[in-house]
Scaffold this motif. Structure first.
Motif, PDB file in Angstrom:
ATOM      1  N   LEU A   1       0.857  -1.208  -0.134  1.00  0.00           N
ATOM      2  CA  LEU A   1       0.134   0.068   0.073  1.00  0.00           C
ATOM      3  C   LEU A   1       0.849   1.277  -0.071  1.00  0.00           C
ATOM      4  CD1 LEU A   1      -2.444  -0.882   2.882  1.00  0.00           C
ATOM      5  CD2 LEU A   1      -2.463  -1.714   0.597  1.00  0.00           C
ATOM      6  N   GLY A   2       0.763   2.052  -1.098  1.00  0.00           N
ATOM      7  CA  GLY A   2       1.601   3.345  -1.164  1.00  0.00           C
ATOM      8  C   GLY A   2       3.137   2.837  -1.899  1.00  0.00           C
ATOM      9  N   ALA A   3       2.830   1.992  -2.870  1.00  0.00           N
ATOM     10  CA  ALA A   3       3.973   1.590  -3.774  1.00  0.00           C
ATOM     11  C   ALA A   3       4.879   2.335  -4.331  1.00  0.00           C
ATOM     12  CB  ALA A   3       3.644   0.349  -4.685  1.00  0.00           C
ATOM     13  N   THR A   4       4.171   3.531  -4.879  1.00  0.00           N
ATOM     14  CA  THR A   4       5.182   4.317  -5.312  1.00  0.00           C
ATOM     15  C   THR A   4       5.666   5.523  -4.467  1.00  0.00           C
ATOM     16  OG1 THR A   4       3.040   6.031  -5.672  1.00  0.00           O
ATOM     17  CG2 THR A   4       3.541   4.793  -7.516  1.00  0.00           C
ATOM     18  N   GLY A   5       5.694   5.388  -3.414  1.00  0.00           N
ATOM     19  CA  GLY A   5       6.367   6.462  -2.349  1.00  0.00           C
ATOM     20  C   GLY A   5       7.875   5.975  -2.040  1.00  0.00           C
TER      21      GLY A   5
ATOM     22  N   GLN B   1       2.155   2.317 -13.927  1.00  0.00           N
ATOM     23  CA  GLN B   1       2.581   1.747 -15.392  1.00  0.00           C
ATOM     24  C   GLN B   1       3.938   0.924 -15.258  1.00  0.00           C
ATOM     25  OE1 GLN B   1       2.450   3.806 -18.955  1.00  0.00           O
ATOM     26  NE2 GLN B   1       2.688   1.913 -20.251  1.00  0.00           N
ATOM     27  N   GLN B   2       4.754   1.686 -15.226  1.00  0.00           N
ATOM     28  CA  GLN B   2       6.329   1.118 -15.091  1.00  0.00           C
ATOM     29  C   GLN B   2       6.626   0.015 -14.106  1.00  0.00           C
ATOM     30  OE1 GLN B   2       8.838   4.464 -13.943  1.00  0.00           O
ATOM     31  NE2 GLN B   2      10.241   2.951 -13.151  1.00  0.00           N
ATOM     32  N   LEU B   3       5.853   0.036 -12.644  1.00  0.00           N
ATOM     33  CA  LEU B   3       6.020  -0.887 -11.666  1.00  0.00           C
ATOM     34  C   LEU B   3       5.295  -2.193 -12.221  1.00  0.00           C
ATOM     35  CD1 LEU B   3       5.543   1.276  -8.401  1.00  0.00           C
ATOM     36  CD2 LEU B   3       7.633   0.453  -9.605  1.00  0.00           C
TER      37      LEU B   3
ATOM     38  N   ALA C   1      -6.938   5.955 -12.302  1.00  0.00           N
ATOM     39  CA  ALA C   1      -6.968   4.301 -12.490  1.00  0.00           C
ATOM     40  C   ALA C   1      -7.508   4.152 -14.231  1.00  0.00           C
ATOM     41  CB  ALA C   1      -8.149   3.819 -11.624  1.00  0.00           C
ATOM     42  N   GLU C   2      -8.315   5.298 -14.532  1.00  0.00           N
ATOM     43  CA  GLU C   2      -8.881   4.830 -16.017  1.00  0.00           C
ATOM     44  C   GLU C   2      -7.841   4.947 -16.914  1.00  0.00           C
ATOM     45  OE1 GLU C   2     -12.220   7.266 -17.987  1.00  0.00           O
ATOM     46  OE2 GLU C   2     -13.012   6.572 -16.214  1.00  0.00           O
ATOM     47  N   ARG C   3      -6.868   5.817 -16.743  1.00  0.00           N
ATOM     48  CA  ARG C   3      -5.722   6.348 -17.685  1.00  0.00           C
ATOM     49  C   ARG C   3      -4.760   4.870 -17.482  1.00  0.00           C
ATOM     50  NH1 ARG C   3      -3.590  12.269 -17.770  1.00  0.00           N
ATOM     51  NH2 ARG C   3      -5.640  13.229 -17.734  1.00  0.00           N
ATOM     52  N   LEU C   4      -4.481   4.319 -16.293  1.00  0.00           N
ATOM     53  CA  LEU C   4      -3.865   3.159 -16.068  1.00  0.00           C
ATOM     54  C   LEU C   4      -4.275   1.986 -17.083  1.00  0.00           C
ATOM     55  CD1 LEU C   4      -1.172   1.891 -15.108  1.00  0.00           C
ATOM     56  CD2 LEU C   4      -2.485   1.315 -12.912  1.00  0.00           C
ATOM     57  N   SER C   5      -5.764   1.768 -16.657  1.00  0.00           N
ATOM     58  CA  SER C   5      -6.371   0.631 -17.307  1.00  0.00           C
ATOM     59  C   SER C   5      -6.065   0.557 -18.877  1.00  0.00           C
ATOM     60  CB  SER C   5      -7.862   0.746 -17.315  1.00  0.00           C
ATOM     61  OG  SER C   5      -8.152   0.642 -15.819  1.00  0.00           O
TER      62      SER C   5
ATOM     63  N   LEU D   1      -1.619  -6.601 -20.134  1.00  0.00           N
ATOM     64  CA  LEU D   1      -0.963  -7.471 -19.004  1.00  0.00           C
ATOM     65  C   LEU D   1      -2.313  -8.047 -18.168  1.00  0.00           C
ATOM     66  CD1 LEU D   1       1.354  -4.798 -17.210  1.00  0.00           C
ATOM     67  CD2 LEU D   1       2.072  -6.465 -18.698  1.00  0.00           C
ATOM     68  N   ALA D   2      -1.974  -8.966 -17.236  1.00  0.00           N
ATOM     69  CA  ALA D   2      -3.035  -9.496 -16.693  1.00  0.00           C
ATOM     70  C   ALA D   2      -3.532  -8.799 -15.489  1.00  0.00           C
ATOM     71  CB  ALA D   2      -2.783 -11.075 -16.422  1.00  0.00           C
TER      72      ALA D   2
END
Ligand code: NAD
Ligand code: MG
Length: 392
Positions: A7-11, A43-45, A62-66, A72-73
């Motif tokens: 939780l908070g993976a980009t930090g 996206q990179q992660l 979230a929409e942009r990432l999707s 990807l799965a």
């Protein structure tokens, strides 16, 4: 193979956790990652770790990432419901609670209720709701392990398995919490009012997110950590001494009745406490350079000057008054730090706003989540009113 939700993976803590995990693909897999709105980084992660789920709190992000990871799965979830779902997912054994601030409380509680191994970096959730947080840990027998470097150090210096148990029952005389004093430790006190967010975020020893960097500069971080230690090790604030230690090599110590003092030392790199908690009770390589004491050569300890760091006394007062006072302290601090980062208030207005919010808030027992969340919201509103009115 342990399945991990971050939780908070980009930090800053999230990135250090992923760095340790990537060194041990045979032991750890990333099941889920979450962030607030940084879809580019996510996206990179996703491409690197291919998790089953990612959660973005912000729906647009979230929409942009999707739209860009259709190959990807990985499934993209949104908002607090998504956070709670991955924190409690049956496939997950370990949840890394590394969201910054009060936003981490609900998902961290979801992980505790689902009896996960919870690696706690998000100290604000414990400060704002300590009594009910620790009750939930006990009730659900979740495995809480501290990632905050000082608390992980204390955990390593205590007899095994002591989280939530009174440390004084183990022959402990005192807990000694160390702190670097932040970037302004040598600045004349009169100059503190004109420091900038950039200066506050340039910590001499640690590379961290903006909120905790400012907390380190005001030393509210040490105040929050004092409260965090009181909850984790079931002690009183008078059982904790705070020492300034400019080298950040001794991460904290436990002083015992027989005169022994046990300290945990290491280079200042969060991958050490993260690796310790991920693999506990085993030890794994964290990627951190071995400590070279000859190079460090000197370790200094001094008292923290409370005129320079009024936030330490504010935290002691909030612990002493108890209940929602700590919720109010945390909420007022989060707003004040954010306003300082946005250049709306000066550095020394941070403690002044917290003092006023504590004085003007009605506080009481913090025995259920609704009361805590109401106290949090009311303190935020009051802090913002004080900023807007110029009364600070
Ligand atoms: P950071 O600002 O670098 O990262 C914060 C993470 O939380 C990001 O992934 C962000 O997307 C996410 N986030 C922010 N607001 C959110 C919201 N409203 N909803 C959902 N997600 C949100 O912070 P950090 O420095 O990694 O600190 C994280 C936590 O760990 C804090 O509680 C901090 O006190 C604690 N901590 C950090 C360090 C350190 O060295 N960085 C050391 C000890 C403890
Ligand atoms: Mg710390």
């Amino acid at each position: 193979m342990r399945q991990v939700a971050i939780l908070g993976a980009t930090g800053s803590i999230g990135q250090s956790t992923l760095d340790v995990i990537a060194r041990h693909p045979d032991q750890f897999a990333v099941f889920a990652m979450t962030a607030n709105r940084n879809h580019q980084k996510m996206q990179q992660l996703c491409r690197q770790f291919e998790p089953r789920y990612v959660v973005l709190s912000d729906p647009d992000s979230a929409e942009r990432l999707s739209a860009v990871i259709t190959d990807l799965a990985t499934e993209v979830l949104v908002g607090e419901s998504g956070l709670m779902r991955v924190a409690a997912a049956s496939e997950v054994d370990t949840v890394v609670a590394a969201i910054v601030g009060a936003a981490g409380l609900i998902p961290t509680l979801a992980a505790i209720r689902a009896r996960k191994r919870v690696l706690l970096a998000n100290k604000e959730s414990l400060v704002m709701a300590g009594a009910l947080f620790m009750d939930e840990v006990r009730r659900h027998q979740a495995e809480l392990l501290p990632v905050d470097s000082e608390h992980n150090a204390i955990f390593q210096c205590l007899p095994p398995g002591r989280i939530g148990q009174p440390a004084l029952h183990s022959g402990v005389h005192k807990i000694i919490l160390t702190g670097s004093g932040g970037p302004f430790r040598d600045l004349a006190i009169e100059q503190l009012d004109s420091v900038t967010p950039e200066q506050a975020c340039a910590h001499p020893n640690w590379d961290m997110g903006p909120k905790i960097s400012v907390d380190s500069a005001t030393m509210m971080n040490k105040g929050l950590e004092m409260i965090e230690a009181c909850w984790l090790f079931a002690v009183e604030h008078s059982d904790i001494d705070i020492l300034l230690h400019r080298q950040s090599i001794v991460h904290s110590m436990v002083s015992y009745l027989d005169g022994s003092v046990i300290a945990q030392l290491g280079n200042p790199d969060m991958r050490t406490p993260i690796a310790n908690a991920l693999s506990w009770p085993q030890r794994i390589d964290s990627g951190v350079e071995p400590l070279n004491l000859l190079q460090v050569s000197q370790l200094d300890f001094t008292l923290a000057d409370e005129a320079r760091y009024p936030c330490i006394a504010l935290a002691r007062e909030a612990w002493h008054r108890g209940g929602t006072c700590m919720t109010v302290l945390n909420a007022a601090n989060e707003v004040a730090v954010d306003q300082f980062l946005q250049r709306n208030i000066s550095f020394m207005e941070i403690p002044r706003i917290i003092t006023k919010v504590l004085e003007q808030s009605s506080t009481g027992p913090a025995d259920n989540l609704d009361i805590v969340l109401q106290a949090d919201a009311a303190a935020r509103e009051l802090a913002l009113e004080l900023v807007a009115s110029g009364d600070r």
